[in-house]
Write a protein that holds these residues in place. Structure first.
Motif, PDB file in Angstrom:
ATOM      1  N   PRO A  15       0.910  -1.213   0.083  1.00 34.90           N
ATOM      2  CA  PRO A  15      -0.060  -0.035  -0.105  1.00 34.90           C
ATOM      3  C   PRO A  15       0.973   1.208   0.023  1.00 34.90           C
ATOM      4  CG  PRO A  15      -0.123  -1.012   2.072  1.00 34.90           C
ATOM      5  CD  PRO A  15       0.775  -1.865   1.365  1.00 34.90           C
ATOM      6  N   ALA A  20      -2.655   4.675  -8.240  1.00 33.21           N
ATOM      7  CA  ALA A  20      -3.117   5.818  -8.709  1.00 33.21           C
ATOM      8  C   ALA A  20      -2.266   6.485  -9.748  1.00 33.21           C
ATOM      9  CB  ALA A  20      -3.520   6.555  -7.814  1.00 33.21           C
ATOM     10  N   ARG A  94       6.387   9.841  -0.524  1.00 31.31           N
ATOM     11  CA  ARG A  94       5.877  10.057   0.845  1.00 31.31           C
ATOM     12  C   ARG A  94       5.079   8.692   1.173  1.00 31.31           C
ATOM     13  NH1 ARG A  94       1.164  14.812   2.115  1.00 31.31           N
ATOM     14  NH2 ARG A  94       0.721  14.206   4.236  1.00 31.31           N
ATOM     15  N   ARG A  98       5.491   5.855   4.521  1.00 29.07           N
ATOM     16  CA  ARG A  98       4.416   5.698   5.212  1.00 29.07           C
ATOM     17  C   ARG A  98       4.430   4.109   5.257  1.00 29.07           C
ATOM     18  NH1 ARG A  98      -0.085   8.255   7.091  1.00 29.07           N
ATOM     19  NH2 ARG A  98      -0.305   9.796   5.414  1.00 29.07           N
ATOM     20  N   ARG A 210      -9.465  13.035 -16.054  1.00 27.86           N
ATOM     21  CA  ARG A 210      -8.229  12.123 -15.976  1.00 27.86           C
ATOM     22  C   ARG A 210      -8.410  11.069 -14.956  1.00 27.86           C
ATOM     23  NH1 ARG A 210      -5.384  16.818 -13.841  1.00 27.86           N
ATOM     24  NH2 ARG A 210      -5.288  16.363 -11.650  1.00 27.86           N
ATOM     25  N   LEU A 211      -8.023   9.693 -15.052  1.00 28.35           N
ATOM     26  CA  LEU A 211      -8.228   8.408 -14.416  1.00 28.35           C
ATOM     27  C   LEU A 211      -7.257   8.518 -13.461  1.00 28.35           C
ATOM     28  CD1 LEU A 211      -9.493   6.176 -17.231  1.00 28.35           C
ATOM     29  CD2 LEU A 211     -10.944   7.010 -15.240  1.00 28.35           C
ATOM     30  N   PHE A 212      -6.031   8.778 -13.614  1.00 21.90           N
ATOM     31  CA  PHE A 212      -4.805   8.445 -12.805  1.00 21.90           C
ATOM     32  C   PHE A 212      -4.119   9.960 -12.454  1.00 21.90           C
ATOM     33  CE2 PHE A 212      -5.239   4.773 -15.190  1.00 21.90           C
ATOM     34  CZ  PHE A 212      -4.549   3.760 -14.527  1.00 21.90           C
TER      35      PHE A 212
ATOM     36  N   THR B  77     -10.996  12.510 -11.942  1.00 20.81           N
ATOM     37  CA  THR B  77     -10.446  13.814 -11.524  1.00 20.81           C
ATOM     38  C   THR B  77     -11.315  14.387 -10.559  1.00 20.81           C
ATOM     39  OG1 THR B  77      -9.750  16.116 -12.150  1.00 20.81           O
ATOM     40  CG2 THR B  77     -11.711  15.218 -13.361  1.00 20.81           C
ATOM     41  N   GLU B  99      -7.332  11.318  -6.436  1.00 20.56           N
ATOM     42  CA  GLU B  99      -7.507  10.730  -7.434  1.00 20.56           C
ATOM     43  C   GLU B  99      -7.157   9.172  -7.493  1.00 20.56           C
ATOM     44  OE1 GLU B  99      -6.230  14.163 -11.112  1.00 20.56           O
ATOM     45  OE2 GLU B  99      -5.073  13.525  -9.243  1.00 20.56           O
ATOM     46  N   THR B 100      -7.764   8.084  -8.285  1.00 21.07           N
ATOM     47  CA  THR B 100      -7.958   6.920  -7.780  1.00 21.07           C
ATOM     48  C   THR B 100      -7.316   5.704  -8.703  1.00 21.07           C
ATOM     49  OG1 THR B 100     -10.208   6.664  -8.176  1.00 21.07           O
ATOM     50  CG2 THR B 100      -9.658   7.273  -6.162  1.00 21.07           C
ATOM     51  N   GLY B 101      -6.971   6.235  -9.945  1.00 19.60           N
ATOM     52  CA  GLY B 101      -6.468   5.407 -10.705  1.00 19.60           C
ATOM     53  C   GLY B 101      -7.476   4.271 -11.277  1.00 19.60           C
ATOM     54  N   THR B 106      -9.821   0.453  -4.006  1.00 16.28           N
ATOM     55  CA  THR B 106      -8.394   0.228  -3.608  1.00 16.28           C
ATOM     56  C   THR B 106      -8.065   1.448  -2.809  1.00 16.28           C
ATOM     57  OG1 THR B 106      -7.820  -1.000  -5.597  1.00 16.28           O
ATOM     58  CG2 THR B 106      -6.055   0.137  -4.516  1.00 16.28           C
ATOM     59  N   ALA B 107      -8.512   2.748  -3.369  1.00 19.26           N
ATOM     60  CA  ALA B 107      -7.981   3.914  -2.578  1.00 19.26           C
ATOM     61  C   ALA B 107      -8.713   3.933  -1.189  1.00 19.26           C
ATOM     62  CB  ALA B 107      -8.293   5.091  -3.510  1.00 19.26           C
ATOM     63  N   ASP B 110      -7.603  -1.103   0.116  1.00 15.21           N
ATOM     64  CA  ASP B 110      -6.483  -1.607  -0.044  1.00 15.21           C
ATOM     65  C   ASP B 110      -5.134  -0.908   0.278  1.00 15.21           C
ATOM     66  OD1 ASP B 110      -7.749  -4.127  -0.608  1.00 15.21           O
ATOM     67  OD2 ASP B 110      -8.292  -3.117  -2.324  1.00 15.21           O
ATOM     68  N   ASP B 111      -5.227   0.366  -0.612  1.00 11.83           N
ATOM     69  CA  ASP B 111      -3.875   1.093  -0.487  1.00 11.83           C
ATOM     70  C   ASP B 111      -4.469   2.574  -0.158  1.00 11.83           C
ATOM     71  OD1 ASP B 111      -1.759   3.101  -0.961  1.00 11.83           O
ATOM     72  OD2 ASP B 111      -1.318   2.093  -2.736  1.00 11.83           O
ATOM     73  N   SER B 113      -3.006   5.087   1.061  1.00 10.45           N
ATOM     74  CA  SER B 113      -1.982   6.018   1.386  1.00 10.45           C
ATOM     75  C   SER B 113      -2.381   7.689   0.992  1.00 10.45           C
ATOM     76  CB  SER B 113      -0.622   5.707   0.926  1.00 10.45           C
ATOM     77  OG  SER B 113      -0.881   5.454  -0.344  1.00 10.45           O
ATOM     78  N   LEU B 116      -5.015   9.021   3.327  1.00 10.76           N
ATOM     79  CA  LEU B 116      -4.398   9.249   4.669  1.00 10.76           C
ATOM     80  C   LEU B 116      -3.401  10.836   4.476  1.00 10.76           C
ATOM     81  CD1 LEU B 116      -3.070   5.980   6.061  1.00 10.76           C
ATOM     82  CD2 LEU B 116      -4.954   7.503   6.969  1.00 10.76           C
ATOM     83  N   ASP B 117      -2.888  10.857   3.346  1.00  9.83           N
ATOM     84  CA  ASP B 117      -2.045  12.140   3.002  1.00  9.83           C
ATOM     85  C   ASP B 117      -3.149  13.270   3.046  1.00  9.83           C
ATOM     86  OD1 ASP B 117       0.313  10.798   2.963  1.00  9.83           O
ATOM     87  OD2 ASP B 117       0.384  10.656   0.674  1.00  9.83           O
ATOM     88  N   GLU B 120      -4.223  14.231   6.383  1.00 14.13           N
ATOM     89  CA  GLU B 120      -3.284  14.894   7.409  1.00 14.13           C
ATOM     90  C   GLU B 120      -2.878  16.318   6.893  1.00 14.13           C
ATOM     91  OE1 GLU B 120      -1.340  10.404   8.261  1.00 14.13           O
ATOM     92  OE2 GLU B 120      -0.223  12.087   7.288  1.00 14.13           O
ATOM     93  N   ASP B 121      -3.056  16.234   5.473  1.00 14.27           N
ATOM     94  CA  ASP B 121      -2.840  17.771   4.891  1.00 14.27           C
ATOM     95  C   ASP B 121      -3.918  18.676   5.345  1.00 14.27           C
ATOM     96  OD1 ASP B 121      -0.449  16.737   3.485  1.00 14.27           O
ATOM     97  OD2 ASP B 121      -1.185  16.917   1.409  1.00 14.27           O
TER      98      ASP B 121
END
Lengths: 214, 243
Positions: A15, A20, A94, A98, A210-212, B77, B99-101, B106-107, B110-111, B113, B116-117, B120-121
Motif C-alpha cells: 500500500p 493511482a 511520501r 508511510r 483523467r483517471l490517474f 479527476t 484521484e484513484t487510478g 483500492t484507494a 487496500d492502499d 495512502s 491518509l495524506d 493529514e494535509d
C-alpha cells in the motif's frame, strides 16, 4: 540479504500509492501513441531505459548512503524538469515512507522525498543491499504502467505479463549497473531524460478529466 | 437456523437467502479513538446513490457547529469536489480531491495512502478539526473503507436502484455503521417497497441502524446529521474523561 523481504517491498500490493499513477501511460494512450501490446512494449522499453535507469541508480545510492539523502533528492530534482512529475515522484515517495515505516525503522529522509530516495532508505532499513533497491526501482517503473495499461486499454493481462517477463533481464542489468555506481558523486549518476514523458506529464496535469494522478 | 439467532423476531419468505453477516447486531468496531485528530467518517455506496448530495447536506447542516473538512475520491479527476465547491457548502481550502487510478475501492480499502495524506494535509493546513468526511468514488456493493482510514462508515443506497439491494447484502450493506436508504421520494415512481427494504436491511444488519432519507423533503439530512453529531459528541466526551 532476505529475498522474501525484497518480495515484500516490490509487491504490487504494497500500500504505497502506486495504483493511482500510470507512469505517463495515460497521456500516451490518450494521444494515440500507445494503442496495443506493441505500443506498450515500446513505451516500457523506453521508460526503463530512461526513468528506470535513473530511478535505479538513485535508489541504489540512497540505499548505500542514506544519510546523504538531500544530495540524491536534489540530483533527482535536477533530472526531473516537469513540475508535475516532481510532484508525482514526491507523492509516491511520501506514500512509500508511510508503508516502509510500518514495517522497518526507516531513517529520516524528509517528509516527501523523491520516490527513489524513499525506496533506497526503506530498502536499507529492511536490510536489503543497493542492488536489491535498484532492481525494485527498475521493476517498479515498468510494472506500474503495465498495470495501468491493463485498466486503460483492456489488454490481455497474460500478454502484458509475458512482456514484463521479457523485460526482467534488462531490469537486472540496469540494477547491476546502478549498484556499481554507489560510490560515484551525484553528478556522475545517470541522467537519461524522456522529454515526451515530461511534456505529457505537464499536459496531463491540466486535463479536466483523467483517471490517474499522473 | 434463523430463529436461533438473537434479535430475530421477524418471518422470512421462502425466496429469501440466508443471512451473511457473521454476527448480526454485534458492533465489530473498536471504541472510537480519542486522540487529537478529527473523527473520520467514510461515506460509500454505488454510483448515483446520492453520496455527494449527502455530503453537501451534512456540510450545510454541520458546517457552522463543527470544524469540518471533506476528502472526495473521484473515479475521474475532481468532479465531486467541484460539485461541493459550486454549491458553496464549504470553502475550497476545506475540500481535497484524491484521484484513484480507475480503482476507487483500492484507494479506500487496500492502499489508503493517498487518502491518509489528504486527511493529514487538511489537518496540517487548517489546524485541529472535529470531523473529516471521506467520500468514496461510486463503486459497488462490496466496497468498504479500511479501518486504518476511517473510524465509522456510512453506506448509501437508493430506492431507484431497486428494493432488492438490501437483500443482496454485501459488506457495504451488512457491515456499515449506518445504512442510508436514499431518495425515498422516488419509491412510488419506481415501484420500490420501503417496508421490504426495511425488513431486509434489518435481517442483514441486525441491530446496526438504518435510516430512510429524501434530500428533496429533508435537505438538512436530519437523521444522518443527528447520527454524526452524536458520534462527535461521544468522542469529545470520551476525550475529556480520559484527559
Amino acid at each position: 540479504m532476505s529475498l522474501a523481504t525484497l518480495l515484500v517491498l516490490a509487491d504490487g500490493r504494497l500500500p504505497a500509492g502506486g495504483h493511482a499513477h500510470s507512469g505517463g501511460l495515460e497521456t500516451a494512450v490518450s494521444s494515440g501513441r500507445v494503442r496495443d501490446l506493441a505500443g506498450l512494449s515500446g513505451f516500457l522499453h523506453g521508460r526503463l531505459a530512461t526513468s528506470g535507469r535513473v530511478a535505479a541508480a538513485f535508489a541504489a545510492a540512497a540505499c548505500a548512503r542514506t544519510a546523504e539523502w538531500p544530495v540524491w533528492d536534489a540530483g533527482l530534482d535536477a533530472r526531473t524538469p516537469s513540475p508535475a512529475l516532481r510532484r508525482a515522484s514526491r507523492a509516491q515517495g511520501r506514500a512509500l515512507l508511510r508503508a516502509g515505516r510500518a514495517m522497518w525503522p526507516v531513517a529520516a529522509v524528509g517528509r516527501e522525498p523523491h520516490h527513489p530516495v524513499a525506496l533506497g532508505a526503506v530498502a536499507a532499513a529492511a536490510g536489503l543491499d543497493p542492488a536489491a533497491a535498484a532492481v525494485a526501482a527498475a521493476h517498479g517503473t515498468v510494472t506500474g504502467p503495465a498495470s495501468a495499461a491493463v485498466r486503460l486499454l483492456g489488454l490481455d493481462p497474460y500478454a502484458v505479463h509475458a512482456l514484463l517477463a521479457r523485460l526482467a533481464p534488462e531490469c537486472d542489468r540496469i540494477a547491476a549497473d546502478a549498484a556499481s555506481r554507489t560510490a560515484a558523486p551525484v553528478d556522475d549518476l545517470p541522467a537519461a531524460g524522456a522529454p515526451l514523458l515530461d511534456i505529457g506529464a505537464e499536459q496531463h496535469a491540466t486535463w479536466e478529466v483523467r483517471l490517474f494522478a499522473s | 437456523m434463523h430463529a436461533e439467532q438473537p434479535g430475530h423476531d421477524h418471518e422470512h419468505g421462502p425466496d429469501e437467502v440466508p443471512h451473511t453477516h457473521p454476527d448480526p447486531g454485534v458492533d465489530p468496531h473498536a471504541p472510537l479513538t480519542t486522540g487529537p485528530r478529527a473523527l473520520r467518517i467514510g461515506i460509500g455506496g454505488p454510483v448515483g446513490s446520492g453520496k455527494t448530495a449527502l455530503v453537501a447536506a451534512l456540510c450545510r447542516t454541520l458546517g457552522a457547529e463543527l470544524r469540518l473538512a471533506v476528502v472526495t475520491n473521484d473515479i475521474y479527476t475532481t468532479e465531486d469536489a467541484d460539485f461541493l465547491l459550486r454549491n458553496g457548502v464549504l470553502p475550497a481550502d476545506r475540500i481535497r480531491a484524491v484521484e484513484t487510478g480507475c480503482c476507487p475501492h483500492t484507494a479506500i480499502r487496500d492502499d489508503i495512502s493517498a487518502n491518509l495524506d489528504a486527511v493529514e494535509d487538511l489537518e496540517a493546513s487548517l489546524g485541529p478539526l472535529d470531523l473529516v468526511l471521506v467520500e468514496s468514488g461510486g463503486d459497488n456493493l462490496t466496497a468498504t473503507f479500511s479501518k486504518g482510514l476511517i473510524d465509522r462508515q456510512i453506506f448509501v443506497v437508493d430506492v431507484a436502484g431497486g428494493d432488492k439491494v438490501p437483500r443482496k447484502g454485501g459488506p457495504g450493506v451488512t457491515t456499515a455503521d449506518l445504512l442510508v436508504i436514499n431518495k425515498t421520494d422516488l419509491a412510488p415512481l419506481v415501484g420500490a417497497d420501503l417496508t421490504v427494504m426495511d425488513r431486509d436491511a434489518t435481517a442483514r444488519r441486525g441491530a446496526l441502524p438504518t435510516v430512510f432519507l429524501s434530500l428533496v423533503e429533508d435537505p438538512a439530512a436530519a437523521p444522518v446529521a443527528d447520527w454524526v453529531r452524536a458520534l462527535v459528541t461521544a468522542r469529545v466526551a470520551a476525550a475529556g474523561a480520559s484527559g
